[in-house]
Design an enzyme around this catalytic site. Structure first.
Site, PDB file in Angstrom:
ATOM      1  N   SER A 162       0.870  -0.981  -0.033  1.00  0.00           N
ATOM      2  CA  SER A 162      -0.147  -0.051  -0.016  1.00  0.00           C
ATOM      3  C   SER A 162       0.897   1.359  -0.306  1.00  0.00           C
ATOM      4  CB  SER A 162      -1.099  -0.122   1.025  1.00  0.00           C
ATOM      5  OG  SER A 162      -2.118  -0.824   0.998  1.00  0.00           O
ATOM      6  N   LYS A 212       0.429   3.505  -3.000  1.00  0.00           N
ATOM      7  CA  LYS A 212      -0.559   3.958  -3.083  1.00  0.00           C
ATOM      8  C   LYS A 212      -0.197   5.870  -3.105  1.00  0.00           C
ATOM      9  CE  LYS A 212      -3.883   0.931  -1.215  1.00  0.00           C
ATOM     10  NZ  LYS A 212      -4.637   0.670   0.002  1.00  0.00           N
ATOM     11  N   TYR A 244      -2.681  -2.090 -10.434  1.00  0.00           N
ATOM     12  CA  TYR A 244      -2.794  -1.956  -9.043  1.00  0.00           C
ATOM     13  C   TYR A 244      -2.231  -3.117  -8.277  1.00  0.00           C
ATOM     14  CZ  TYR A 244      -4.447  -1.922  -4.317  1.00  0.00           C
ATOM     15  OH  TYR A 244      -4.668  -1.973  -2.915  1.00  0.00           O
ATOM     16  N   TYR A 268      -4.388   3.613   8.160  1.00  0.00           N
ATOM     17  CA  TYR A 268      -5.734   3.229   8.111  1.00  0.00           C
ATOM     18  C   TYR A 268      -6.487   3.551   9.275  1.00  0.00           C
ATOM     19  CZ  TYR A 268      -3.712   1.121   4.022  1.00  0.00           C
ATOM     20  OH  TYR A 268      -2.972   0.820   2.922  1.00  0.00           O
ATOM     21  N   VAL A 277       1.150  -4.145   3.694  1.00  0.00           N
ATOM     22  CA  VAL A 277       0.805  -5.266   4.314  1.00  0.00           C
ATOM     23  C   VAL A 277       2.064  -6.183   4.287  1.00  0.00           C
ATOM     24  CG1 VAL A 277      -1.711  -5.514   4.502  1.00  0.00           C
ATOM     25  CG2 VAL A 277      -0.521  -5.989   2.250  1.00  0.00           C
TER      26      VAL A 277
HETATM   27  O1  DON Z   1      -4.877  -4.336  -1.947  1.00  0.00           O
HETATM   28  C1  DON Z   1      -4.252  -5.133  -1.219  1.00  0.00           C
HETATM   29  O2  DON Z   1      -4.997  -6.119  -0.628  1.00  0.00           O
HETATM   30  C2  DON Z   1      -2.873  -5.189  -1.107  1.00  0.00           C
HETATM   31  N1  DON Z   1      -2.099  -5.526  -2.094  1.00  0.00           N
HETATM   32  C3  DON Z   1      -2.035  -3.839  -0.465  1.00  0.00           C
HETATM   33  C4  DON Z   1      -3.015  -3.585   0.940  1.00  0.00           C
HETATM   34  C5  DON Z   1      -1.991  -3.039   1.815  1.00  0.00           C
HETATM   35  O3  DON Z   1      -0.688  -2.851   1.866  1.00  0.00           O
HETATM   36  C6  DON Z   1      -2.778  -2.544   3.004  1.00  0.00           C
HETATM   37  N2  DON Z   1      -1.693  -1.947   3.982  1.00  0.00           N
HETATM   38  N3  DON Z   1      -1.631  -2.097   4.936  1.00  0.00           N
END
Ligand code: DON
Length: 331
Positions: free
Chosen positions: A77, A80, A204, A256, A274
């Protein structure tokens, strides 16, 4: 554990600061057991759950490295932030903000609830999945690789090398993408996507799978701490207005549904992923006493065991500790 805020005026040597950080990393490594690896993307379960590393890179030329700083992991993320920056640089800030808002949600990063409960005109912010997928749809290019190019070029400019895609993570991400596809269909129905849904999602998944290191995160955090400027060359890599807006989003939405707590207890703009990365930007501060990294610094953290919100559990606690002892808060 040492509690490091005594004799700061006289003893801000690299060795002295290094000893503190080594001690703190040793201590917080034990906290990794309080978290879990992200398992909804199977490839992420291959990480070492007890890993913890930090790099603090200062404008004063000092860099402190401690713990597992040689690990490579996917940006997830944290990408982003850079997709948002590239979209703003390509399309203009008002174009982007007409299509995605700047409001925190208080919900999980991949929540679908507001898409269904409130007839949306635009997603809440560019750092939750709904907003990020919308931003990705605004990137220029016809194919996912063309759309990614702007992100790669920006990262290359900052890092001094072109990062690679982690193909295994990308495939794993793609195969476990039911929720993101669900979000995509809501966005398609709302009419906010600017590109084909399939291409947008491919872009994405790939942007989340870019391979980085803790040092990369520190460098990226430092450029943002300096409002987009590379202080070593004097080059403005990201326009100041866009860099500052990105930091507002990091502060209000970057962690978040833990963003409020992070702002209260750490007090700096930060973004998590993540795979366990956190990028934090500490701008120059003015205080009466002399403190470590007063000219500003970027902080990269890696700790793949996550808390319930999807943030590195030990990484967040370590950052909180460093920030409170060295008075990093911008408030
Ligand atoms: O959209 C997703 O599920 C992941 N590829 C990215 C999510 C993410 O890193 C959320 N962060 N804490």
């Amino acid at each position: 554990m040492v509690q490091g805020s005594t004799n700061l005026n006289t003893e801000l040597t690299q060795e002295w600061l290094q000893n503190y950080v080594d001690d703190w990393v040793r201590f917080y490594r034990k906290h990794t057991v309080d978290g879990e690896l992200a398992s909804y993307i199977p490839q992420l379960t291959k990480a070492d759950p007890n890993a913890l590393g930090v790099i603090i890179m200062g404008n004063n030329g000092m860099t402190i490295k401690s713990g597992d700083v040689d690990a490579t992991f996917s940006i997830q993320s944290i990408s982003k932030v850079f997709a948002f920056i590239v979209a703003c640089m390509d399309r203009g800030v008002s174009y982007v903000l007409n299509r995605v808002d700047v409001e925190p949600t208080g919900h999980a990063f991949n929540s679908i609830i507001h898409l269904e409960m409130r007839k949306i005109e635009k997603p809440f912010n560019p750092l939750i999945n709904a907003g990020a997928i919308t931003v990705t749809s605004m990137l220029q290019g016809r194919t996912s690789d063309e759309k990614l190019e702007g992100i790669f070029q920006l990262l290359e400019k900052i890092l001094g090398r072109r990062p690679e895609l982690d193909v295994d993570v990308y495939e794993s991400e793609r195969e476990s993408s039911i929720r993101n596809r669900g979000i995509g269909y809501f966005l398609l129905e709302a009419g906010v996507l600017e590109s084909d849904l399939g291409i947008t999602l491919e872009t994405y998944f790939k942007q989340c799978s870019i391979k980085i290191t803790v040092e990369d995160l520190a460098k990226l955090g430092l450029i943002l701490a300096n409002d987009g400027m590379d202080k070593t060359t004097g080059e403005e890599i990201i326009p100041r207005q866009i860099a500052r807006l990105a930091k507002v989003l990091m502060l209000t939405c970057g962690m978040y549904d833990a963003s409020g707590k992070f702002a209260a207890y750490v007090g700096v703009p930060a973004k998590s992923g993540v795979a366990g990365g956190i990028m934090a930007s500490v701008p120059p501060r003015i205080r009466e006493e002399v403190l470590p990294f007063m000219d500003g610094c970027g902080v990269g953290v890696y700790g793949p065991a996550l808390d319930e919100q999807g943030n590195s559990v030990a990484g967040t606690r370590l950052l909180r500790h460093i920030a409170s002892h060295w008075d990093f808060s911008i408030f």
